[in-house]
Write an enzyme that holds these catalytic residues in place. Structure first.
Site, short mmCIF file in Angstrom:
data_model
loop_
_atom_site.label_atom_id
_atom_site.label_comp_id
_atom_site.label_asym_id
_atom_site.label_seq_id
_atom_site.Cartn_x
_atom_site.Cartn_y
_atom_site.Cartn_z
NE ARG A 99 -4.10 2.30 0.50
CZ ARG A 99 -5.06 2.32 0.31
NH1 ARG A 99 -4.41 2.27 -1.32
NH2 ARG A 99 -5.48 2.88 0.55
CB THR A 373 -9.50 -1.33 -7.54
OG1 THR A 373 -9.90 0.05 -6.81
CG2 THR A 373 -8.18 -1.82 -7.13
CG ASP A 415 -8.61 5.70 -0.28
OD1 ASP A 415 -9.62 6.21 -0.68
OD2 ASP A 415 -7.58 4.23 -0.48
CB SER A 444 -7.00 0.12 1.22
OG SER A 444 -7.75 -1.02 0.43
CB SER A 445 -12.80 -0.81 0.54
OG SER A 445 -13.06 0.16 1.18
N GLY A 465 -13.17 -0.84 -7.50
CA GLY A 465 -15.03 -1.08 -7.05
C GLY A 465 -14.88 -0.42 -5.82
#
Length: 561
Positions: A99, A373, A415, A444-445, A465
């Site tokens: 990340r 993404t 984010d 993050s998702s 998404g």
């Protein structure tokens, strides 16, 4: 499901100087060959080529990601970051966290104006929105699990950038749509800008990107984080208000983490831990919905959808309060996924009425969402499984291309919670746990996930998404485990999404009207959208037959060894 064919792909490209012959494959079943599913057929083929060269799933993961950085510039990247979840045939289970991080000059209120109001334009567009990229470091961290050297894994990407490839209709439309943003945020002309509109079949050649890839091929990770490429990144920062310095790049490190692991109906789920919210949300949603046993209900029926929406509502409320970089906050993962906690959370569920979001958190007005993404699911013939999700965050990230290096930079700083209670571009609200701090990784998702049955890979899944990622992975798993859908229907059936705030349930336009009408009577509201995510799925049955599905919502394609 029928395959959608554009052309036939030849690799290496012998008869043509450019990659103009492309085959999009939506479904493949095999028992003894490796499979790759990604957002672009050329990237999937790059990964498949590594398997045919006797590489493994990790070789395919690196080659596919590098190829996506060339052929899928809207989300594939060198200038972003990602997460990898893996299980090996020797029983090893691990994740790689590459990340992005906040630059050393970042600070808590850097996106607030003089009146203390959040300026989301600064966190979403231009050079100040950029976090320190982690993708290239992630490729090299993966290398220790590979069989092939980087010089081989990166070669398809170099050829694609140098020779050029035919863009799809979707990519042409997006490039045309974003042209004003490219012109606004780039002071030096990029290859993505042109006077005439892009159209399907146009050849995109990226010579600067090819040279960047060659430096990585020759010099290793230092060919990106130090030397010429690093100098070009810092120079790009100085053309605006960017704050990334040479030291930020040189000091970037990948973190290997233990997966978040939990059981669901005799299956072992492996997913990404913090700083991804995805694994925790997935565990919460699956466990809470299990209290009502989804298997007793029909797929996308009013009762099933209500149960899942309410599980999503409660999980996302916890996301805002508790989740962030575990090196900067108290990690509450075990509490959040414990049965005792979730049973208390579920006590307010009422099958006769929608739970008001105000009952589980403070209401804040939300903006519209963005969903860019990219995900890759991989299985090799040995049984190694890899799920990897990477991102620039928004569509084409910050819209800034590094002059002379040819790649887009992320806008991942958005984010963070740029001000507690202020939603990011995906509508996600956060608090102090996810505030901006130097060196910190933003929440993050992304939810790359592997499901094991009897210790062997059963489901490999993920999707782009934004905040719809965890709910799409949730739906994919229950579609197979609870509702008994086949792999193609599990991916392509109409999706829905809820994230606590805003109050409305997001549904695809093809979602069953009878279900919507039934739930409106229980005080649910709905917002329709064209599509939610683009799921890449591999399902392996008890006989060892693997079925790979590329989402019909995009140009996604399966690569076969």
């Amino acid at each position: 499901m029928k395959n959608t064919l554009f052309f036939i792909l030849l690799w290496p490209c012998v008869a043509f100087s450019q990659f103009t012959q492309i085959k999009i494959v939506k479904e493949v079943r095999t028992k003894d060959k490796g499979l790759i599913v990604s957002a672009h057929p050329l990237a999937s083929e790059a990964g498949a080529l590594m398997l045919r060269k006797q590489g493994n799933a990790f070789d395919a993961a690196v080659a596919t990601q590098l190829a996506l950085a060339v052929v899928y510039p809207q989300a594939g990247n060198l200038g972003g970051g990602g997460f990898l979840v893996a299980t090996k045939t020797n029983g090893e289970k691990f994740t790689l966290d590459y990340r992005e991080t906040a630059p050393s000059k970042a600070y808590r209120d850097m996106y607030l104006d003089k009146k203390g109001n959040a300026d989301t334009d600064l966190s979403q567009n231009g050079r100040l929105a950029v976090g320190v990229p982690g993708s290239v470091a992630g490729f090299f961290a993966t290398l220790k699990h590979c069989k092939l050297p980087m010089k081989v894994l990166i070669q398809p990407a170099i050829e694609l950038a140098q020779k050029g490839f035919a863009i799809t209709d979707r990519e042409a439309s997006l490039l045309n749509r974003e042209m004003p943003s490219f012109e606004r945020h780039n002071k030096i002309q990029t290859v993505f800008q042109r006077k005439s509109k892009w159209k399907k079949g146009d050849i995109l050649i990226q010579k600067d990107l090819a040279e960047t890839l060659k430096r990585i091929q020759k010099e290793g990770a230092e060919g990106f984080y130090q030397g010429e490429t690093a100098r070009l990144i810092v120079a790009e920062m100085k053309r605006g208000n960017g704050i990334i310095e040479m030291g930020d790049l040189k000091n970037y490190r990948v973190i290997e983490r233990k997966p978040i692991m939990f059981n669901y109906k005799e299956n072992e789920i492996l997913s990404m831990p913090l700083p991804s919210s995805g694994g925790i949300l997935l565990a919460q949603m699956l466990k809470m919905s299990s209290f009502e046993n989804l298997g007793n209900h029909r797929h996308n029926s009013p009762v099933a959808v209500q149960i899942m929406v309410e599980a999503e509502r409660r999980a996302f409320a916890d996301r805002a309060e508790y989740m962030g970089d575990p090196h900067f906050i108290e990690d509450r993962t075990q509490m959040l996924i414990s049965d005792d906690y979730l049973k208390k959370r579920w006590k307010s569920f009422d099958r006769n009425w929608a739970t008001p979001s105000a009952a589980v958190g403070k209401i804040t007005k939300q903006p519209e969402e963005s969903t860019e993404t990219t995900h890759i699911s991989i299985l090799d013939r040995e049984g190694n499984a890899v799920a990897v999700t990477t991102t620039l965050n928004g569509l084409y990230g910050s819209k800034v291309v590094v002059a002379g290096a040819g790649f887009f930079l992320n806008n991942e700083m958005d984010d963070f919670s740029i001000k507690p209670g202020v939603p990011n571009m995906f509508g996600a609200v956060g608090g102090e746990a996810n505030s901006v701090q130097p060196g910190k990784r933003m929440l993050s998702s992304m939810t790359p996930t592997i499901v094991l049955k009897n210790g062997k890979p059963f489901i490999i899944v993920g999707t782009p998404g934004g905040t719809t990622i965890p709910t799409s992975v949730f739906q994919s798993i229950v579609n197979i485990v609870d509702f008994g859908l086949n792999a193609a229907d599990a991916v392509n059936s109409p999706k829905f999404h809820h994230q606590w705030l805003p109050e409305g349930v997001l549904v695809e336009r093809t979602f069953p009207e009878k279900t919507i009408e039934s739930l409106i009577k229980k005080n649910y509201s709905f917002v329709k959208t064209e599509q939610i995510g683009r799921t890449e799925l591999i399902v392996i049955d008890e006989k060892g037959v693997a079925t790979a599905i590329a989402d019909s919502r995009g140009d996604d394609s399966v690569g076969l060894e």
